[in-house]
Motif scaffolding. Structure first.
Motif, PDB file in Angstrom:
ATOM      1  N   LYS A   4      10.390   7.781  -4.324  1.00 40.60           N
ATOM      2  CA  LYS A   4       9.207   6.979  -5.135  1.00 40.60           C
ATOM      3  C   LYS A   4      10.012   6.189  -6.124  1.00 40.60           C
ATOM      4  CE  LYS A   4       9.569  10.925  -8.568  1.00 40.60           C
ATOM      5  NZ  LYS A   4       8.620  11.917  -9.362  1.00 40.60           N
ATOM      6  N   ASN A   5       9.100   5.295  -6.561  1.00 41.25           N
ATOM      7  CA  ASN A   5       9.477   4.116  -7.476  1.00 41.25           C
ATOM      8  C   ASN A   5      10.235   3.281  -6.928  1.00 41.25           C
ATOM      9  OD1 ASN A   5       7.897   5.430  -9.700  1.00 41.25           O
ATOM     10  ND2 ASN A   5       9.647   6.671 -10.165  1.00 41.25           N
ATOM     11  N   HIS A   6      10.423   2.986  -5.826  1.00 39.08           N
ATOM     12  CA  HIS A   6      11.130   1.721  -5.013  1.00 39.08           C
ATOM     13  C   HIS A   6      10.073   0.831  -4.677  1.00 39.08           C
ATOM     14  CE1 HIS A   6      14.615   4.470  -4.289  1.00 39.08           C
ATOM     15  NE2 HIS A   6      13.842   5.439  -3.918  1.00 39.08           N
ATOM     16  N   THR A   7      10.788  -0.484  -4.592  1.00 37.20           N
ATOM     17  CA  THR A   7      10.279  -1.644  -4.193  1.00 37.20           C
ATOM     18  C   THR A   7      10.464  -1.758  -2.558  1.00 37.20           C
ATOM     19  OG1 THR A   7      10.020  -2.584  -6.266  1.00 37.20           O
ATOM     20  CG2 THR A   7       9.775  -4.122  -4.464  1.00 37.20           C
ATOM     21  N   ILE A   8       9.510  -1.721  -1.528  1.00 32.93           N
ATOM     22  CA  ILE A   8      10.106  -1.661  -0.256  1.00 32.93           C
ATOM     23  C   ILE A   8       9.254  -2.851   0.565  1.00 32.93           C
ATOM     24  CG2 ILE A   8       9.960  -0.195   1.847  1.00 32.93           C
ATOM     25  CD1 ILE A   8       9.592   2.089  -0.090  1.00 32.93           C
ATOM     26  N   LEU A   9       9.956  -3.401   1.323  1.00 38.48           N
ATOM     27  CA  LEU A   9       9.504  -4.739   2.266  1.00 38.48           C
ATOM     28  C   LEU A   9       9.778  -4.088   3.714  1.00 38.48           C
ATOM     29  CD1 LEU A   9       8.779  -7.362   2.841  1.00 38.48           C
ATOM     30  CD2 LEU A   9      11.366  -8.101   3.045  1.00 38.48           C
ATOM     31  N   ILE A  10       8.481  -4.038   4.280  1.00 36.51           N
ATOM     32  CA  ILE A  10       8.336  -3.834   5.586  1.00 36.51           C
ATOM     33  C   ILE A  10       8.091  -4.771   6.665  1.00 36.51           C
ATOM     34  CG2 ILE A  10       7.355  -1.985   7.505  1.00 36.51           C
ATOM     35  CD1 ILE A  10       7.163  -0.005   4.835  1.00 36.51           C
ATOM     36  N   GLY A  16       1.757   0.526  14.150  1.00 38.98           N
ATOM     37  CA  GLY A  16       2.734   1.481  14.498  1.00 38.98           C
ATOM     38  C   GLY A  16       3.419   2.138  13.656  1.00 38.98           C
ATOM     39  N   ILE A  17       4.922   2.252  13.665  1.00 37.87           N
ATOM     40  CA  ILE A  17       5.895   2.591  12.837  1.00 37.87           C
ATOM     41  C   ILE A  17       5.707   1.968  11.577  1.00 37.87           C
ATOM     42  CG2 ILE A  17       8.300   3.102  12.366  1.00 37.87           C
ATOM     43  CD1 ILE A  17       8.699   3.637  15.490  1.00 37.87           C
ATOM     44  N   GLY A  18       5.671   0.780  11.491  1.00 37.84           N
ATOM     45  CA  GLY A  18       5.702  -0.111  10.366  1.00 37.84           C
ATOM     46  C   GLY A  18       4.598   0.327   9.372  1.00 37.84           C
ATOM     47  N   LEU A  19       3.329   0.420   9.888  1.00 38.28           N
ATOM     48  CA  LEU A  19       2.391   0.457   9.107  1.00 38.28           C
ATOM     49  C   LEU A  19       2.428   2.058   8.522  1.00 38.28           C
ATOM     50  CD1 LEU A  19      -0.544  -0.132   8.003  1.00 38.28           C
ATOM     51  CD2 LEU A  19      -1.478   0.086  10.101  1.00 38.28           C
ATOM     52  N   ALA A  20       2.605   3.008   9.328  1.00 40.63           N
ATOM     53  CA  ALA A  20       2.556   4.389   9.263  1.00 40.63           C
ATOM     54  C   ALA A  20       3.412   4.573   7.804  1.00 40.63           C
ATOM     55  CB  ALA A  20       2.895   5.189  10.342  1.00 40.63           C
ATOM     56  N   PHE A  21       4.607   4.026   7.867  1.00 40.00           N
ATOM     57  CA  PHE A  21       5.656   4.244   6.722  1.00 40.00           C
ATOM     58  C   PHE A  21       5.287   3.404   5.537  1.00 40.00           C
ATOM     59  CE2 PHE A  21       8.750   5.576   9.960  1.00 40.00           C
ATOM     60  CZ  PHE A  21       9.505   6.544   9.205  1.00 40.00           C
ATOM     61  N   ALA A  22       4.539   2.209   5.849  1.00 42.11           N
ATOM     62  CA  ALA A  22       3.839   1.690   4.690  1.00 42.11           C
ATOM     63  C   ALA A  22       2.844   2.530   3.958  1.00 42.11           C
ATOM     64  CB  ALA A  22       3.391   0.156   5.122  1.00 42.11           C
ATOM     65  N   GLN A  23       1.942   2.973   4.711  1.00 43.65           N
ATOM     66  CA  GLN A  23       0.935   4.077   4.031  1.00 43.65           C
ATOM     67  C   GLN A  23       1.628   5.131   3.191  1.00 43.65           C
ATOM     68  OE1 GLN A  23      -1.065   4.302   7.752  1.00 43.65           O
ATOM     69  NE2 GLN A  23      -2.812   2.863   7.170  1.00 43.65           N
ATOM     70  N   LYS A  24       2.659   5.767   4.080  1.00 50.80           N
ATOM     71  CA  LYS A  24       3.430   6.923   3.442  1.00 50.80           C
ATOM     72  C   LYS A  24       4.220   6.677   1.974  1.00 50.80           C
ATOM     73  CE  LYS A  24       4.486  11.365   3.471  1.00 50.80           C
ATOM     74  NZ  LYS A  24       3.325  12.313   3.043  1.00 50.80           N
ATOM     75  N   ASN A  30       5.343   4.357  -4.195  1.00 52.68           N
ATOM     76  CA  ASN A  30       6.358   3.062  -4.168  1.00 52.68           C
ATOM     77  C   ASN A  30       5.368   1.588  -3.913  1.00 52.68           C
ATOM     78  OD1 ASN A  30       9.082   4.487  -3.489  1.00 52.68           O
ATOM     79  ND2 ASN A  30       7.619   5.265  -2.145  1.00 52.68           N
ATOM     80  N   ARG A  31       6.091   0.692  -4.380  1.00 53.66           N
ATOM     81  CA  ARG A  31       5.670  -0.620  -4.339  1.00 53.66           C
ATOM     82  C   ARG A  31       5.928  -1.096  -3.182  1.00 53.66           C
ATOM     83  NH1 ARG A  31       7.619   0.135  -9.020  1.00 53.66           N
ATOM     84  NH2 ARG A  31       9.736  -0.596  -8.464  1.00 53.66           N
ATOM     85  N   VAL A  32       4.936  -1.454  -2.144  1.00 50.79           N
ATOM     86  CA  VAL A  32       5.118  -1.899  -0.747  1.00 50.79           C
ATOM     87  C   VAL A  32       4.339  -3.055  -0.437  1.00 50.79           C
ATOM     88  CG1 VAL A  32       4.958  -0.895   1.856  1.00 50.79           C
ATOM     89  CG2 VAL A  32       5.221   0.749   0.166  1.00 50.79           C
ATOM     90  N   ILE A  33       5.478  -3.898   0.392  1.00 48.59           N
ATOM     91  CA  ILE A  33       5.028  -5.279   0.785  1.00 48.59           C
ATOM     92  C   ILE A  33       5.138  -5.219   2.221  1.00 48.59           C
ATOM     93  CG2 ILE A  33       5.328  -7.761   0.719  1.00 48.59           C
ATOM     94  CD1 ILE A  33       7.210  -5.603  -1.856  1.00 48.59           C
TER      95      ILE A  33
END
Length: 259
Positions: A4-10, A16-24, A30-33
Motif C-alpha cells: 500500500k501507499n505506492h505509486t504504480i505504473l502498469i 487482462g492481467i494488467g487491469l486486474a492488478f490495477a484494480q487490486k 495505492n496510486r495507480v497509473i
C-alpha cells in the motif's frame, strides 16, 4: 514488502492481467497509473474505474514512451513500482508464405522490446525511489510449445533480461528490486482467441493475483504461479523430450491436421 501507499505504473492496463492488478492495487490503497495504445478503450476503463489514472502510450514507440516519461516525472515523481504487463500472444504457422515481417515480429516489439524500453525510461526514478520492476513473463518461457514460436522466445527473453537487470542493479549499487512474474494459462485474460477456460492447467485470474501478492509480500524474485511451477520443472528436467511432447499436443490443438 508493504502493498500500500505506492505509486504504480502498469502497461497494458486496460484488460487482462494488467487491469486486474490495477484494480487490486488501487483497492489496497495505492496510486495507480495505467497505459494502453487505444485511447477510446482507456477512456472507457477510466470511466469505470475512477480511482485509476491513465495515459495513452505505445510500448513499442519511442516517441510515445518519451511523452509517457514526461507525464510521469511531472505528475508522479514518487513512482516506485513498474509492472510491465503489455503483451500479445499468437499461434503462428512459420510456413505461411503470406506472413509479413511486421506480423512475424509484432510480439518481439511489444513483449520483449516494449518491456526493455519502458523499463529503461524509468530506471532512474525507480532507483531513486528504492523501487521495484515487475516483469510478466510466462510459463512458456521455460520451453517451446511449437504453436507459439515467437511468443515463447519473447518471454524467454523477458526472463533473461529480468535476471540481468537484477544482477546489474546489485553490481552497480542501485536500490532496485526486480521481480519476474511467471503466469501459466489464464484464459480469463483473453490473451488469444483460442483460450479455453475449461483447460485443466488454466489458472483463475483471482488466484494469480493472490499468489502474486503473497510472493511480493515475501520479497520473492521470481513468482511461478499455478501450472507455471510445473513448466519450470519441465524446462529443467528432460527439456528436449518435454518440448517434443508439449509441442505435439499444442500443434494438434492449434493447427489440427486437415483430411
Amino acid at each position: 514488502m508493504e502493498l500500500k501507499n505506492h505509486t504504480i505504473l502498469i502497461t497494458g492496463g486496460t484488460s487482462g492481467i494488467g487491469l486486474a492488478f490495477a484494480q487490486k492495487f488501487a483497492e489496497l490503497g495505492n496510486r495507480v497509473i495505467i497505459t494502453a495504445r487505444n485511447q477510446e478503450k482507456l477512456d472507457k476503463v477510466l470511466a469505470e474505474n475512477p480511482d485509476l489514472t491513465g495515459f495513452a502510450s505505445d510500448v513499442s514507440d519511442e516517441k510515445s514512451l518519451t511523452e509517457l516519461s514526461k507525464f510521469i516525472v511531472a505528475n508522479f515523481p514518487d513512482l516506485d513500482i513498474l509492472l510491465n504487463s503489455a503483451g500479445i500472444m499468437r499461434a503462428i504457422n512459420l510456413f505461411d508464405d503470406e506472413l509479413s515481417l511486421a506480423e512475424l515480429t509484432a510480439e518481439v516489439d511489444t513483449n520483449l522490446l516494449g518491456t526493455i524500453a519502458v523499463t529503461q525510461k524509468f530506471l532512474t526514478v525507480l532507483s531513486k525511489n528504492h523501487g521495484t520492476v515487475i516483469n510478466v513473463s510466462s510459463g512458456l518461457s521455460n520451453l517451446a510449445d511449437g504453436a507459439h514460436p515467437i511468443y515463447n522466445l519473447t518471454k524467454a527473453g523477458v526472463h533473461f533480461y529480468s535476471d540481468a537487470l537484477r544482477e546489474q542493479a546489485k553490481h552497480f549499487g542501485h536500490d532496485l528490486r526486480v521481480v519476474e512474474l511467471v503466469p501459466p494459462l489464464v484464459a480469463e485474460t483473453n490473451l488469444e482467441a483460442h483460450s479455453d477456460t475449461t483447460a485443466p492447467n488454466n489458472m483463475r485470474l483471482s488466484d494469480l493475483i493472490e499468489e502474486t501478492l503473497t510472493g511480493l509480500s515475501k520479497n520473492a524474485e521470481r513468482i511461478d504461479a499455478g501450472f507455471a511451477k510445473t513448466l519450470h520443472t519441465m524446462g529443467k528436467v528432460d527439456s528436449e523430450e518435454n518440448t517434443r511432447k508439449l509441442s505435439a499436443s499444442m500443434l494438434r490443438s492449434y493447427f489440427p491436421p486437415t483430411k
